[in-house]
Design a protein around this motif. Structure first.
Motif, PDB file in Angstrom:
ATOM      1  N   ILE A   1       0.834  -1.212   0.000  1.00  0.00           N
ATOM      2  CA  ILE A   1       0.000   0.000   0.000  1.00  0.00           C
ATOM      3  C   ILE A   1       0.859   1.249   0.000  1.00  0.00           C
ATOM      4  O   ILE A   1       0.579   2.222  -0.713  1.00  0.00           O
ATOM      5  CB  ILE A   1      -0.940  -0.025   1.223  1.00  0.00           C
ATOM      6  N   LEU A   2       1.925   1.241   0.764  1.00  0.00           N
ATOM      7  CA  LEU A   2       2.741   2.439   0.926  1.00  0.00           C
ATOM      8  C   LEU A   2       3.669   2.675  -0.258  1.00  0.00           C
ATOM      9  O   LEU A   2       3.874   3.815  -0.684  1.00  0.00           O
ATOM     10  CB  LEU A   2       3.561   2.336   2.213  1.00  0.00           C
ATOM     11  N   ARG A   3       4.221   1.601  -0.823  1.00  0.00           N
ATOM     12  CA  ARG A   3       5.240   1.764  -1.850  1.00  0.00           C
ATOM     13  C   ARG A   3       4.714   1.614  -3.280  1.00  0.00           C
ATOM     14  O   ARG A   3       5.330   2.115  -4.217  1.00  0.00           O
ATOM     15  CB  ARG A   3       6.368   0.752  -1.637  1.00  0.00           C
ATOM     16  N   ILE A   4       3.594   0.918  -3.473  1.00  0.00           N
ATOM     17  CA  ILE A   4       3.102   0.669  -4.829  1.00  0.00           C
ATOM     18  C   ILE A   4       1.745   1.317  -5.053  1.00  0.00           C
ATOM     19  O   ILE A   4       1.563   2.115  -5.978  1.00  0.00           O
ATOM     20  CB  ILE A   4       3.022  -0.853  -5.102  1.00  0.00           C
ATOM     21  N   ASP A   5       0.778   0.997  -4.189  1.00  0.00           N
ATOM     22  CA  ASP A   5      -0.566   1.540  -4.386  1.00  0.00           C
ATOM     23  C   ASP A   5      -0.597   3.057  -4.252  1.00  0.00           C
ATOM     24  O   ASP A   5      -1.392   3.734  -4.906  1.00  0.00           O
ATOM     25  CB  ASP A   5      -1.525   0.934  -3.357  1.00  0.00           C
TER      26      ASP A   5
ATOM     27  N   VAL B   1      -3.833  -4.092  -3.486  1.00  0.00           N
ATOM     28  CA  VAL B   1      -4.455  -4.651  -2.284  1.00  0.00           C
ATOM     29  C   VAL B   1      -5.929  -4.282  -2.270  1.00  0.00           C
ATOM     30  O   VAL B   1      -6.287  -3.108  -2.182  1.00  0.00           O
ATOM     31  CB  VAL B   1      -3.756  -4.132  -1.015  1.00  0.00           C
ATOM     32  N   THR B   2      -6.780  -5.282  -2.375  1.00  0.00           N
ATOM     33  CA  THR B   2      -8.230  -5.082  -2.294  1.00  0.00           C
ATOM     34  C   THR B   2      -8.799  -6.061  -1.275  1.00  0.00           C
ATOM     35  O   THR B   2      -8.134  -7.017  -0.862  1.00  0.00           O
ATOM     36  CB  THR B   2      -8.904  -5.305  -3.659  1.00  0.00           C
ATOM     37  N   GLY B   3     -10.042  -5.822  -0.896  1.00  0.00           N
ATOM     38  CA  GLY B   3     -10.674  -6.695   0.074  1.00  0.00           C
ATOM     39  C   GLY B   3     -10.823  -8.116  -0.431  1.00  0.00           C
ATOM     40  O   GLY B   3     -10.575  -9.083   0.294  1.00  0.00           O
ATOM     41  N   ARG B   4     -11.233  -8.275  -1.682  1.00  0.00           N
ATOM     42  CA  ARG B   4     -11.422  -9.619  -2.238  1.00  0.00           C
ATOM     43  C   ARG B   4     -10.113 -10.374  -2.313  1.00  0.00           C
ATOM     44  O   ARG B   4     -10.057 -11.575  -2.016  1.00  0.00           O
ATOM     45  CB  ARG B   4     -12.051  -9.509  -3.626  1.00  0.00           C
ATOM     46  N   ARG B   5      -9.055  -9.700  -2.701  1.00  0.00           N
ATOM     47  CA  ARG B   5      -7.753 -10.369  -2.787  1.00  0.00           C
ATOM     48  C   ARG B   5      -7.233 -10.747  -1.402  1.00  0.00           C
ATOM     49  O   ARG B   5      -6.630 -11.808  -1.230  1.00  0.00           O
ATOM     50  CB  ARG B   5      -6.759  -9.475  -3.512  1.00  0.00           C
ATOM     51  N   SER B   6      -7.477  -9.887  -0.430  1.00  0.00           N
ATOM     52  CA  SER B   6      -7.059 -10.215   0.933  1.00  0.00           C
ATOM     53  C   SER B   6      -7.820 -11.422   1.469  1.00  0.00           C
ATOM     54  O   SER B   6      -7.237 -12.313   2.104  1.00  0.00           O
ATOM     55  CB  SER B   6      -7.271  -9.006   1.858  1.00  0.00           C
ATOM     56  N   VAL B   7      -9.122 -11.469   1.207  1.00  0.00           N
ATOM     57  CA  VAL B   7      -9.918 -12.623   1.620  1.00  0.00           C
ATOM     58  C   VAL B   7      -9.437 -13.885   0.907  1.00  0.00           C
ATOM     59  O   VAL B   7      -9.344 -14.964   1.518  1.00  0.00           O
ATOM     60  CB  VAL B   7     -11.414 -12.371   1.337  1.00  0.00           C
ATOM     61  N   ALA B   8      -9.103 -13.758  -0.386  1.00  0.00           N
ATOM     62  CA  ALA B   8      -8.613 -14.918  -1.147  1.00  0.00           C
ATOM     63  C   ALA B   8      -7.299 -15.437  -0.566  1.00  0.00           C
ATOM     64  O   ALA B   8      -7.104 -16.657  -0.433  1.00  0.00           O
ATOM     65  CB  ALA B   8      -8.428 -14.539  -2.611  1.00  0.00           C
ATOM     66  N   VAL B   9      -6.404 -14.527  -0.195  1.00  0.00           N
ATOM     67  CA  VAL B   9      -5.129 -14.943   0.406  1.00  0.00           C
ATOM     68  C   VAL B   9      -5.379 -15.661   1.724  1.00  0.00           C
ATOM     69  O   VAL B   9      -4.767 -16.711   2.003  1.00  0.00           O
ATOM     70  CB  VAL B   9      -4.209 -13.716   0.608  1.00  0.00           C
ATOM     71  N   CYS B  10      -6.270 -15.116   2.553  1.00  0.00           N
ATOM     72  CA  CYS B  10      -6.588 -15.766   3.826  1.00  0.00           C
ATOM     73  C   CYS B  10      -7.188 -17.154   3.614  1.00  0.00           C
ATOM     74  O   CYS B  10      -6.832 -18.112   4.323  1.00  0.00           O
ATOM     75  CB  CYS B  10      -7.561 -14.904   4.633  1.00  0.00           C
ATOM     76  N   MET B  11      -8.069 -17.293   2.647  1.00  0.00           N
ATOM     77  CA  MET B  11      -8.684 -18.593   2.376  1.00  0.00           C
ATOM     78  C   MET B  11      -7.641 -19.601   1.906  1.00  0.00           C
ATOM     79  O   MET B  11      -7.676 -20.780   2.311  1.00  0.00           O
ATOM     80  CB  MET B  11      -9.797 -18.440   1.341  1.00  0.00           C
ATOM     81  N   VAL B  12      -6.724 -19.165   1.060  1.00  0.00           N
ATOM     82  CA  VAL B  12      -5.654 -20.066   0.596  1.00  0.00           C
ATOM     83  C   VAL B  12      -4.797 -20.536   1.764  1.00  0.00           C
ATOM     84  O   VAL B  12      -4.467 -21.725   1.885  1.00  0.00           O
ATOM     85  CB  VAL B  12      -4.791 -19.359  -0.475  1.00  0.00           C
ATOM     86  N   ILE B  13      -4.446 -19.595   2.647  1.00  0.00           N
ATOM     87  CA  ILE B  13      -3.638 -19.959   3.817  1.00  0.00           C
ATOM     88  C   ILE B  13      -4.386 -20.943   4.701  1.00  0.00           C
ATOM     89  O   ILE B  13      -3.831 -21.966   5.141  1.00  0.00           O
ATOM     90  CB  ILE B  13      -3.254 -18.701   4.617  1.00  0.00           C
ATOM     91  N   TRP B  14      -5.673 -20.670   4.957  1.00  0.00           N
ATOM     92  CA  TRP B  14      -6.447 -21.510   5.862  1.00  0.00           C
ATOM     93  C   TRP B  14      -6.808 -22.865   5.245  1.00  0.00           C
ATOM     94  O   TRP B  14      -7.192 -23.786   5.971  1.00  0.00           O
ATOM     95  CB  TRP B  14      -7.712 -20.783   6.303  1.00  0.00           C
ATOM     96  N   ILE B  15      -6.707 -23.004   3.948  1.00  0.00           N
ATOM     97  CA  ILE B  15      -6.964 -24.298   3.312  1.00  0.00           C
ATOM     98  C   ILE B  15      -5.680 -25.112   3.167  1.00  0.00           C
ATOM     99  O   ILE B  15      -5.636 -26.301   3.524  1.00  0.00           O
ATOM    100  CB  ILE B  15      -7.623 -24.097   1.923  1.00  0.00           C
ATOM    101  N   ILE B  16      -4.617 -24.472   2.682  1.00  0.00           N
ATOM    102  CA  ILE B  16      -3.387 -25.208   2.374  1.00  0.00           C
ATOM    103  C   ILE B  16      -2.662 -25.649   3.641  1.00  0.00           C
ATOM    104  O   ILE B  16      -2.242 -26.817   3.761  1.00  0.00           O
ATOM    105  CB  ILE B  16      -2.465 -24.351   1.483  1.00  0.00           C
ATOM    106  N   VAL B  17      -2.476 -24.745   4.598  1.00  0.00           N
ATOM    107  CA  VAL B  17      -1.681 -25.078   5.788  1.00  0.00           C
ATOM    108  C   VAL B  17      -2.295 -26.232   6.586  1.00  0.00           C
ATOM    109  O   VAL B  17      -1.608 -27.231   6.876  1.00  0.00           O
ATOM    110  CB  VAL B  17      -1.478 -23.827   6.668  1.00  0.00           C
TER     111      VAL B  17
END
Length: 325
Positions: A106-110, A118-134
């Motif tokens: 957010i600070l250096r690129i956005d 960084v958007t809400g949907r992408r953040s949710v997608a990252v969290c879902m991937v982490i919570w499924i894969i790990v």
């Protein structure tokens, strides 16, 4: 100190700290889900962090309840509890790393480009991937290969923790340099930019404290796990000396405290969380005051009726006379 007394004190402390971790992190999860002021995209990874700390605290509570001296609560196969605890730990560390990456992007690129990464949907997608894969990796290896599961639990996971905390610290150093540069270049008329820089610095310090507390609480346990695993693999030696067990107990206590420190730092440092906490206390105080006034009014009314039974009829007659006139 005798061994039974030390064991008793240790498990009592672990049960107390893990219980507090469960309550505080569950309150954080519920607050973010139920409060519209907190249910925003910048708190998605904070929600993931609190949920992971909650899972780790639950696993820690069950483990110590199972190991408590003369406890009637016994689990026949406690390995899944260890797996749940380590899964929560890794997800917590990855969520902390994701927060650092989010702030850095957010600070250096956005802030420089017109298109938001960084958007809400992408953040949710990252969290879902982490919570499924790990969890899938940890529980899959637990069920199909015990040797690889032990390597993952007792050697790879501590290494992942240390490496993730190191990368997170580097991210926050880069963020701090960027914010310092922005603050130095702020002009006299850039009041909005100055407020934004101060707010970013406050958020930076908040999660830097989370990283620092996590590092301080986890460094002993990570070293204990790695040393214990390597000594067993290469020397077929189980470290059962008193000083090593005391060091392991200290590491476990610090880990349980870390599950309390993370939400406490977030609630006390971030303005929106602190505002909602103050609002909750004010609502609770007003509700208690209202209930107290209501009970006092009911008591006063009942006393009036008892001492002067004709008061109600007198008032009614008076009002009827006024209407008639």
């Amino acid at each position: 100190m005798d061994e039974p007394v030390r064991t008793y004190i240790y498990h009592v402390a672990m049960l107390v700290f893990s219980s507090l971790g469960i309550l505080i992190n569950l309150a954080t999860v519920c607050a973010i889900l139920l409060n519209s002021a907190l249910r925003r995209e910048q708190h998605i990874f904070t929600f993931s962090l609190a949920l992971a700390d909650f899972a780790s605290a639950v696993a820690m509570f069950i483990t110590n309840l199972n190991d408590f001296p003369e406890s009637p609560f016994q689990i026949e196969e406690p390995s899944w509890i260890v797996c749940l605890f380590t899964t929560g730990l890794v997800i917590s560390i990855l969520s902390t790393l994701a927060i650092a990456f989010e702030r850095l992007i957010i600070l250096r690129i956005d802030a420089l480009g017109s298109r938001r990464i960084v958007t809400g949907r992408r953040s949710v997608a990252v969290c879902m991937v982490i919570w499924i894969i790990v969890p899938a990796i940890y529980f899959f290896l637990l069920g199909f290969n015990a040797a690889l599961s032990d390597i993952l639990l007792y050697f790879i996971s501590p290494c992942i923790t240390i490496a993730s905390l190191f990368i997170t610290a580097i991210c926050y150093i880069l963020i701090y340099k960027k914010i310092a540069m922005i603050s130095e270049n702020v002009g006299l008329n850039d009041a909005a930019l100055e407020r934004r820089a101060k707010n970013s610095k406050k958020i930076l310090v908040t999660f830097a404290l989370v990283v620092a507390s996590t590092s301080a609480c986890w460094i002993i346990m990570c070293c204990v796990l790695v040393v214990e695993y390597l000594s067993f693999i290469y020397y077929q030696l189980e470290l059962e000396t008193l000083w090593f067990r005391v060091l392991a107990d200290i590491g476990n206590v610090l880990v349980s405290i870390n599950g309390i420190l993370n939400p406490v730092i977030i609630w006390l440092r971030l303005t929106v969380f602190r505002t909602q906490l103050r609002t909750c206390f004010e609502r609770l105080r007003c509700r208690k005051a209202h209930e107290s006034q209501s009970s006092s009014r009911v008591t006063l009314d009942s006393t009036t009726v008892t001492t002067n039974p004709s008061a109600g009829s007198t008032i009614n007659i008076t009002m009827d006379d006024i209407k008639a006139n």
